[in-house]
Scaffold this active site. Sequence first.
Site: not given
Ligand code: ZN
Length: 206
Positions: A57, A62, A104-105, A146-147, A150
């Site tokens: 995701g 991000q 998380c990226l 989660h997204e 953000h």
């Molecule tokens: Zn993340």
Amino acid sequence: MDSAHVANPAAIGPLALVEYPHPALLRRASPVTRLDAGLRDAAARMFDIMYEAQGIGLAAPQVALPYRLFVVNCSGRRGDGEEHVFINPVLSRPRGTAVQEEGCLSLPGVRMDVRRPQKIVVDAFSLEGEPIRMDLDGLLSRVVQHEFDHLEGRLFTDRLPEAAALEVRRELETFREVFFGKQSRGETPVNEMLLAELDRLEAARC
Ligand code: ZN
């Protein structure tokens, strides 16, 4: 900045992953009111970046875009599983609780157990502007939540119980030192410039 940039105030430049504490990750993203070719292109590039980074995701903040948009493919592989784009998502009807490890990226290397509702309903729009409604469970429910965080300027580390939060505090401090170090050496623009760019992109589509 290039001439195309000046000519088109809505232009989205090359996208790249940003890491904590980039200011795009820490402020609330804005609802999209204009679905244009630039945004559709950005969503396609977000899938590229997500697959490249082996994510499942990726939310617009991000890649330093201030929009309420994220992309998901639970398989993590192009051509496999199903690709989803959620624009202006709203979550409702949380049911049950589930604990699962997340990463998380924007915080590479950090992994922690996170408690979230097990099921939720998401209402959103597709890239074509069509309304979407999905009742989610399992991994897709987890990734969407989660997204969605953000878009609210929240990271999964904001959802940890006290002991776990203490555990990641030093790792977060290291990310801050790295980021501010890059800014002080001029390798990353200062926050004032990063915020001005977010404001420009917001004014173009929100
Ligand atoms: Zn993340």
